[in-house]
Design a protein around this motif. Structure first.
Motif, PDB file in Angstrom:
ATOM      1  N   SER A   1       1.242   5.641  -1.845  1.00 26.07           N
ATOM      2  CA  SER A   1       0.850   6.619  -2.853  1.00 26.07           C
ATOM      3  C   SER A   1       1.394   6.212  -4.222  1.00 26.07           C
ATOM      4  O   SER A   1       2.272   5.342  -4.317  1.00 26.07           O
TER       5      SER A   1
ATOM      6  N   GLN B   1     -10.457   5.582  -9.185  1.00 24.43           N
ATOM      7  CA  GLN B   1     -11.184   5.518  -7.907  1.00 24.43           C
ATOM      8  C   GLN B   1     -11.521   4.073  -7.543  1.00 24.43           C
ATOM      9  O   GLN B   1     -11.407   3.672  -6.382  1.00 24.43           O
TER      10      GLN B   1
ATOM     11  N   LEU C   1      -1.935   4.858   6.384  1.00 26.02           N
ATOM     12  CA  LEU C   1      -3.056   4.562   5.510  1.00 26.02           C
ATOM     13  C   LEU C   1      -3.959   3.461   6.044  1.00 26.02           C
ATOM     14  O   LEU C   1      -5.020   3.223   5.508  1.00 26.02           O
TER      15      LEU C   1
ATOM     16  N   ILE D   1      -2.705   5.131  -3.708  1.00 25.86           N
ATOM     17  CA  ILE D   1      -3.804   5.813  -3.024  1.00 25.86           C
ATOM     18  C   ILE D   1      -3.570   7.321  -3.043  1.00 25.86           C
ATOM     19  O   ILE D   1      -2.547   7.817  -2.564  1.00 25.86           O
ATOM     20  N   ARG D   2      -4.520   8.039  -3.627  1.00 24.49           N
ATOM     21  CA  ARG D   2      -4.475   9.506  -3.684  1.00 24.49           C
ATOM     22  C   ARG D   2      -5.872  10.008  -4.001  1.00 24.49           C
ATOM     23  O   ARG D   2      -6.780   9.224  -4.305  1.00 24.49           O
TER      24      ARG D   2
ATOM     25  N   ILE E   1      -8.394   2.388  -6.313  1.00 23.44           N
ATOM     26  CA  ILE E   1      -8.083   2.809  -4.945  1.00 23.44           C
ATOM     27  C   ILE E   1      -8.996   2.092  -3.950  1.00 23.44           C
ATOM     28  O   ILE E   1      -8.555   1.670  -2.872  1.00 23.44           O
ATOM     29  N   ARG E   2     -10.273   1.931  -4.330  1.00 23.63           N
ATOM     30  CA  ARG E   2     -11.198   1.204  -3.454  1.00 23.63           C
ATOM     31  C   ARG E   2     -10.724  -0.237  -3.250  1.00 23.63           C
ATOM     32  O   ARG E   2     -10.743  -0.768  -2.138  1.00 23.63           O
TER      33      ARG E   2
ATOM     34  N   ILE F   1       0.850  -1.193   0.000  1.00 25.24           N
ATOM     35  CA  ILE F   1       0.000   0.000   0.000  1.00 25.24           C
ATOM     36  C   ILE F   1       0.886   1.245   0.000  1.00 25.24           C
ATOM     37  O   ILE F   1       1.956   1.267   0.606  1.00 25.24           O
TER      38      ILE F   1
ATOM     39  N   SER G   1      -7.679  -1.266  -3.510  1.00 23.29           N
ATOM     40  CA  SER G   1      -6.453  -1.225  -2.714  1.00 23.29           C
ATOM     41  C   SER G   1      -6.775  -1.229  -1.227  1.00 23.29           C
ATOM     42  O   SER G   1      -6.175  -1.968  -0.435  1.00 23.29           O
ATOM     43  N   LYS G   2      -7.725  -0.398  -0.842  1.00 22.81           N
ATOM     44  CA  LYS G   2      -8.099  -0.319   0.567  1.00 22.81           C
ATOM     45  C   LYS G   2      -8.756  -1.623   1.033  1.00 22.81           C
ATOM     46  O   LYS G   2      -8.542  -2.052   2.173  1.00 22.81           O
TER      47      LYS G   2
END
Length: 441
Positions: A223, A282, A316, A273-274, A285-286, A221, A288-289
């Motif tokens: 940026s 987007q 994060l 993630i940014r 990123i979702r 994880i 990734s989380k």
């Protein structure tokens, strides 16, 4: 009469030797037809294989294992022939033309072993895991389960519950008899408390068992352009992910399988993630989380050049996290100060990679305390064990309930254990479990 089944049980051809396994009531007939005789049990015999018209098929070794002392519990034969495609096809074609013979379905040999009492369901699942084992830890765990370790444990627990029920019912039925102790309950319920504690402890180790079987998940994880894909390629020692200076190159989760210290590791590269207004980014990123939330360990990557300016980056994730400072080769200071517990690495020079691997191995070890013990490895084990524990606790704690009701709770607990091993009402599970096997096993 039940079909006699056959299949190639060795690896895909071509190979030096191919093993064709036959099981069922007409094994002797098949041997007499193709080989011309039935060899002595469990003794290798060199033979010439011919079809019904006398045409030569091949030369090979023949084994005969009479029931019930065989893998399936039926008569079994093995033909070890040359591993060329044509030789295998000729023998398979000959067998398929014998009356009562057909090709085996996936897992059918193992299913017959279960039906004939040669294996229980936990051993079946252990064998399936053993076939798929990629690491030493998986091999050890699966082999222990295939050898009956879980079965022995659960059957011992079921026996103890059955003994408790028998003693309680004897006290109810023969309370006037002198040879039946009047304080059976005073002895039985403390033993059930001990058993409930053992089941709870066993369940607590389920996570360790799952990690061995399914893998230890690690999410990278950070940026964009922090070096996640570069680190993934370095750890796997191959170009798995695309590396680019363009931010946002990785849009989806890229997962690779590694063997670290004998353990299966599922390493996941994720999108940077940014803040972004781009729809696809987007979604990346979702994901990734989500990967971070489900991971056993998060490697939170940060650019080591920020250390030169004493900058801080907000964490994060609140999961178990290891801070990894990347791009150490671009730092102008020879030995930049890193926060306690952080690791400084370079995917270009390889510096710090060994330290990172050692730290990962230690994290896995911490999550696998007790992994060398006999542990549940599947969700269905945990579900039935949870029911068993719940019923035991209910029986123990409902002191004011009628004794007959408390013994019913004990019966439910024993039945739950029986469903794990396959002794009680598991018909609906069989298709799912045996479908995992390849043809010939």
């Amino acid at each position: 009469m039940r079909d006699t089944i056959f299949a190639l049980s060795s690896g895909a051809p071509p190979a030096g030797v191919a093993v064709i396994r036959i099981s069922g009531p007409k094994v002797r007939f098949g041997l007499e037809t193709i080989v011309g005789f039935v060899p002595a049990p469990r003794t290798a015999k060199l033979a010439t294989l011919r079809d019904g018209s006398g045409l030569l098929l091949d030369h090979g070794l023949v084994f005969y294992f009479p029931a019930p002392a065989s893998f399936t519990g039926e008569d079994v034969a093995e033909l070890q022939i040359h591993g060329g495609r044509a030789s295998i096809a000729a023998v398979i074609d000959c067998l398929s033309r014998l009356p009562g013979y057909r090709l085996a379905e996936p897992g059918e040999y193992t299913k017959r072993a279960f039906e004939n009492g040669r294996m229980d369901l936990t051993a079946v699942e252990g064998l399936s895991d053993l076939i798929r084992a990629e690491t030493e830890a998986q091999r050890r765990q699966a082999l222990g389960q295939a050898d009956g370790a879980l079965r022995a444990l659960y059957e011992d627990w079921a026996r103890r519950i059955s003994h408790a029920r028998a003693m309680i019912e004897a006290e109810l039925d023969f309370s006037d008899e002198e040879d039946i102790p009047g304080s059976v309950s005073d002895k039985i319920w403390p033993t059930m408390e001990e058993l409930a504690s053992e089941v709870a402890s066993h369940l607590a180790g389920a996570k360790a068992g799952e990690i061995v079987r399914d893998g230890f998940r690690i999410a990278l994880i950070g940026s964009p352009n922090v070096g996640k894909s570069s680190l993934l390629n370095t750890l796997t020692q191959r170009d798995v992910a695309i590396v680019s200076d363009v931010a946002g190159t990785t849009r989806d989760v890229v997962e690779v399988r590694l063997d670290i210290a004998g353990q299966l590791v599922l390493l996941q590269d994720t999108a940077g993630i940014r803040d972004s207004d781009e729809v696809i980014e987007q979604e990346g990123i979702r994901r990734s989380k989500a990967a971070a939330d489900s991971a056993d360990l998060v490697l939170e990557l940060r650019d080591a050049r920020l250390l030169e300016n004493n900058k801080e980056i907000e964490s994060l994730t609140d999961r178990t996290t290891l801070a990894v400072w990347t791009k150490a080769d671009l730092v102008s200071v020879s030995e930049p100060a890193t926060p306690d517990g952080a690791i400084l690495v370079s995917s270009v020079t390889g510096s710090g990679i060994e330290s990172l691997l050692a730290c990962i191995a230690q994290k896995i070890k911490e999550c696998q305390v007790g992994a060398d013990e006999i542990l549940p490895t599947r969700t269905r084990h945990q579900q039935y064990l949870s029911v068993c524990h719940r019923e035991l606790v209910t029986a123990i704690e409902t002191i004011t309930a009628p004794t007959e009701l408390r013994t019913e709770y004990l019966r439910n607990a024993a039945n739950s254990l029986g469903r794990i091993t396959g002794n009680v009402d598991v018909e609906d599970l069989l298709g799912v479990i045996f479908s995992e096997f390849c043809v010939g096993k």
